[in-house]
Design a protein around this motif. Structure first.
Motif, PDB file in Angstrom:
ATOM      1  N   ARG A 130      34.663  48.718  36.146  1.00 58.67           N
ATOM      2  CA  ARG A 130      35.323  47.503  35.641  1.00 58.67           C
ATOM      3  C   ARG A 130      35.698  46.564  36.778  1.00 58.67           C
ATOM      4  NH1 ARG A 130      41.233  48.635  34.370  1.00 58.67           N
ATOM      5  NH2 ARG A 130      41.169  48.493  36.643  1.00 58.67           N
ATOM      6  N   ASP A 131      36.261  47.111  37.844  1.00 57.54           N
ATOM      7  CA  ASP A 131      36.728  46.270  38.949  1.00 57.54           C
ATOM      8  C   ASP A 131      35.572  45.583  39.666  1.00 57.54           C
ATOM      9  OD1 ASP A 131      39.296  46.980  38.325  1.00 57.54           O
ATOM     10  OD2 ASP A 131      39.513  48.446  39.939  1.00 57.54           O
ATOM     11  N   ILE A 132      34.454  46.288  39.823  1.00 57.33           N
ATOM     12  CA  ILE A 132      33.291  45.658  40.452  1.00 57.33           C
ATOM     13  C   ILE A 132      32.764  44.529  39.575  1.00 57.33           C
ATOM     14  CG2 ILE A 132      30.828  46.044  40.880  1.00 57.33           C
ATOM     15  CD1 ILE A 132      31.478  48.458  42.434  1.00 57.33           C
ATOM     16  N   ALA A 133      32.668  44.796  38.265  1.00 55.38           N
ATOM     17  CA  ALA A 133      32.208  43.745  37.347  1.00 55.38           C
ATOM     18  C   ALA A 133      33.156  42.552  37.370  1.00 55.38           C
ATOM     19  CB  ALA A 133      32.096  44.313  35.934  1.00 55.38           C
ATOM     20  N   LEU A 134      34.447  42.829  37.404  1.00 50.06           N
ATOM     21  CA  LEU A 134      35.441  41.751  37.414  1.00 50.06           C
ATOM     22  C   LEU A 134      35.315  40.900  38.675  1.00 50.06           C
ATOM     23  CD1 LEU A 134      37.845  40.495  35.942  1.00 50.06           C
ATOM     24  CD2 LEU A 134      39.330  42.142  37.109  1.00 50.06           C
ATOM     25  N   ASN A 135      35.132  41.543  39.812  1.00 51.57           N
ATOM     26  CA  ASN A 135      34.957  40.795  41.061  1.00 51.57           C
ATOM     27  C   ASN A 135      33.682  39.957  41.036  1.00 51.57           C
ATOM     28  OD1 ASN A 135      37.317  41.742  42.251  1.00 51.57           O
ATOM     29  ND2 ASN A 135      36.314  43.512  43.173  1.00 51.57           N
ATOM     30  N   ASP A 136      32.607  40.533  40.467  1.00 61.09           N
ATOM     31  CA  ASP A 136      31.357  39.777  40.337  1.00 61.09           C
ATOM     32  C   ASP A 136      31.556  38.556  39.441  1.00 61.09           C
ATOM     33  OD1 ASP A 136      30.031  41.561  41.967  1.00 61.09           O
ATOM     34  OD2 ASP A 136      29.051  42.644  40.330  1.00 61.09           O
ATOM     35  N   PHE A 137      32.308  38.730  38.361  1.00 62.00           N
ATOM     36  CA  PHE A 137      32.542  37.613  37.440  1.00 62.00           C
ATOM     37  C   PHE A 137      33.368  36.511  38.108  1.00 62.00           C
ATOM     38  CE2 PHE A 137      32.226  40.613  33.547  1.00 62.00           C
ATOM     39  CZ  PHE A 137      30.844  40.597  33.661  1.00 62.00           C
ATOM     40  N   LYS A 138      34.352  36.905  38.886  1.00 62.87           N
ATOM     41  CA  LYS A 138      35.174  35.906  39.580  1.00 62.87           C
ATOM     42  C   LYS A 138      34.321  35.092  40.551  1.00 62.87           C
ATOM     43  CE  LYS A 138      39.588  38.357  39.220  1.00 62.87           C
ATOM     44  NZ  LYS A 138      40.654  39.098  39.951  1.00 62.87           N
ATOM     45  N   GLY A 140      31.128  34.677  40.194  1.00 63.13           N
ATOM     46  CA  GLY A 140      30.247  33.894  39.337  1.00 63.13           C
ATOM     47  C   GLY A 140      30.916  32.642  38.800  1.00 63.13           C
ATOM     48  N   LEU A 141      32.191  32.744  38.465  1.00 62.09           N
ATOM     49  CA  LEU A 141      32.935  31.563  38.018  1.00 62.09           C
ATOM     50  C   LEU A 141      33.017  30.532  39.142  1.00 62.09           C
ATOM     51  CD1 LEU A 141      35.863  33.208  36.013  1.00 62.09           C
ATOM     52  CD2 LEU A 141      34.158  31.627  35.091  1.00 62.09           C
ATOM     53  N   HIS A 142      33.262  31.022  40.335  1.00 60.70           N
ATOM     54  CA  HIS A 142      33.356  30.119  41.495  1.00 60.70           C
ATOM     55  C   HIS A 142      32.029  29.409  41.746  1.00 60.70           C
ATOM     56  CE1 HIS A 142      34.617  28.632  45.421  1.00 60.70           C
ATOM     57  NE2 HIS A 142      33.488  29.105  45.926  1.00 60.70           N
ATOM     58  N   ARG A 147      30.289  31.699  32.307  1.00 60.61           N
ATOM     59  CA  ARG A 147      30.971  30.801  31.371  1.00 60.61           C
ATOM     60  C   ARG A 147      32.480  30.794  31.641  1.00 60.61           C
ATOM     61  NH1 ARG A 147      27.799  29.550  26.815  1.00 60.61           N
ATOM     62  NH2 ARG A 147      25.877  30.787  26.656  1.00 60.61           N
ATOM     63  N   GLU A 148      33.056  29.626  31.714  1.00 62.31           N
ATOM     64  CA  GLU A 148      34.493  29.510  31.973  1.00 62.31           C
ATOM     65  C   GLU A 148      35.330  29.986  30.789  1.00 62.31           C
ATOM     66  OE1 GLU A 148      35.417  25.566  33.170  1.00 62.31           O
ATOM     67  OE2 GLU A 148      34.305  25.694  35.064  1.00 62.31           O
ATOM     68  N   SER A 149      34.715  30.047  29.617  1.00 61.76           N
ATOM     69  CA  SER A 149      35.468  30.392  28.409  1.00 61.76           C
ATOM     70  C   SER A 149      35.675  31.894  28.230  1.00 61.76           C
ATOM     71  CB  SER A 149      34.737  29.847  27.177  1.00 61.76           C
ATOM     72  OG  SER A 149      33.424  30.399  27.095  1.00 61.76           O
ATOM     73  N   ILE A 150      34.972  32.724  29.000  1.00 64.94           N
ATOM     74  CA  ILE A 150      35.074  34.164  28.747  1.00 64.94           C
ATOM     75  C   ILE A 150      36.337  34.749  29.379  1.00 64.94           C
ATOM     76  CG2 ILE A 150      32.556  34.359  28.760  1.00 64.94           C
ATOM     77  CD1 ILE A 150      32.885  36.114  31.304  1.00 64.94           C
TER      78      ILE A 150
END
Length: 205
Positions: A130-138, A140-142, A147-150
């Motif tokens: 979960r933490d790796i995915a979360l860091n990747d998403f952050k 990706g947002l940058h 998607r900014e809405s997720i």
């Protein structure tokens, strides 16, 4: 036999026994008998079976983290697409879990009913995914491809759960062929449309 090799032998044996018999039914005497060593030898490395249990999980998690790191080292980060990178993360974890059915069994089926510290240890892999995915998403947002809405935390939690449960299902369902690429693609196709921007998804077609 050198100390570290003997310690690893104990951990490998304990992992198989815990996966097969469960935590409560597995005793130090089982490990001693299985690998034909003196009982005192086990206690040179571990205070009790609880410590063995936690240590073997930490050992497995370290190997998983190395697999994740090594997989990224082998790719060109300048040319890989966000979806391909997402797929790589998922496939690396599935490869690891399906190659080690004992850890898959322990992590997915033994948490409930264990003492709090041991139950927490079995949940740690899901938290790490979960933490790796979360860091990747952050990231990706940058960079503008997520998607900014997720809700990135919820998405990361769902992906971690999907990867672990998919691995466990295919590990235990003998009638299903373990096609890791197929499983990976199914998870990617399920989550990618809700995670990545329209521009990223359009580039795939």
């Amino acid at each position: 036999m050198k100390g570290e090799k003997r310690k690893q032998l104990i951990l490998d044996c304990a992992k198989k026994l815990f996966a097969k018999q469960g935590f409560y039914r597995t005793q130090i005497s089982d490990i001693v008998r299985e690998i034909n060593i003196a009982r005192g030898t086990v206690y040179q490395y571990f205070a009790n079976k609880e410590e063995i249990f936690i240590c073997l999980l930490e050992d497995a998690y370290s190997k998983w983290e190395k697999a994740i790191y090594d997989a990224v080292e082998l790719i060109n980060l300048k040319t890989i697409t966000p979806v391909e990178y997402f797929r790589l993360r998922i496939k690396t974890t599935l490869d690891f879990l399906l190659a080690d059915p004992d850890i898959c069994e322990i992590v997915m089926s033994m948490g409930f009913g264990l003492p709090e510290g041991l139950e927490k240890a079995t949940r740690k892999l899901e938290e790490k995914i979960r933490d790796i995915a979360l860091n990747d998403f952050k990231l990706g947002l940058h960079n503008g491809y997520i998607r900014e809405s997720i809700n990135t935390l919820h998405a990361a939690e769902m992906i971690a759960a999907a990867v672990l449960r998919s691995a466990y299902y295919f590990q235990n369902n003998k009638k299903e062929e373990k096609q890791i690429d197929k499983i990976t693609d199914e998870i990617v196709n399920l989550f990618a449309p809700g995670i990545f921007t329209a521009d990223v998804l359009a580039a795939l077609s």
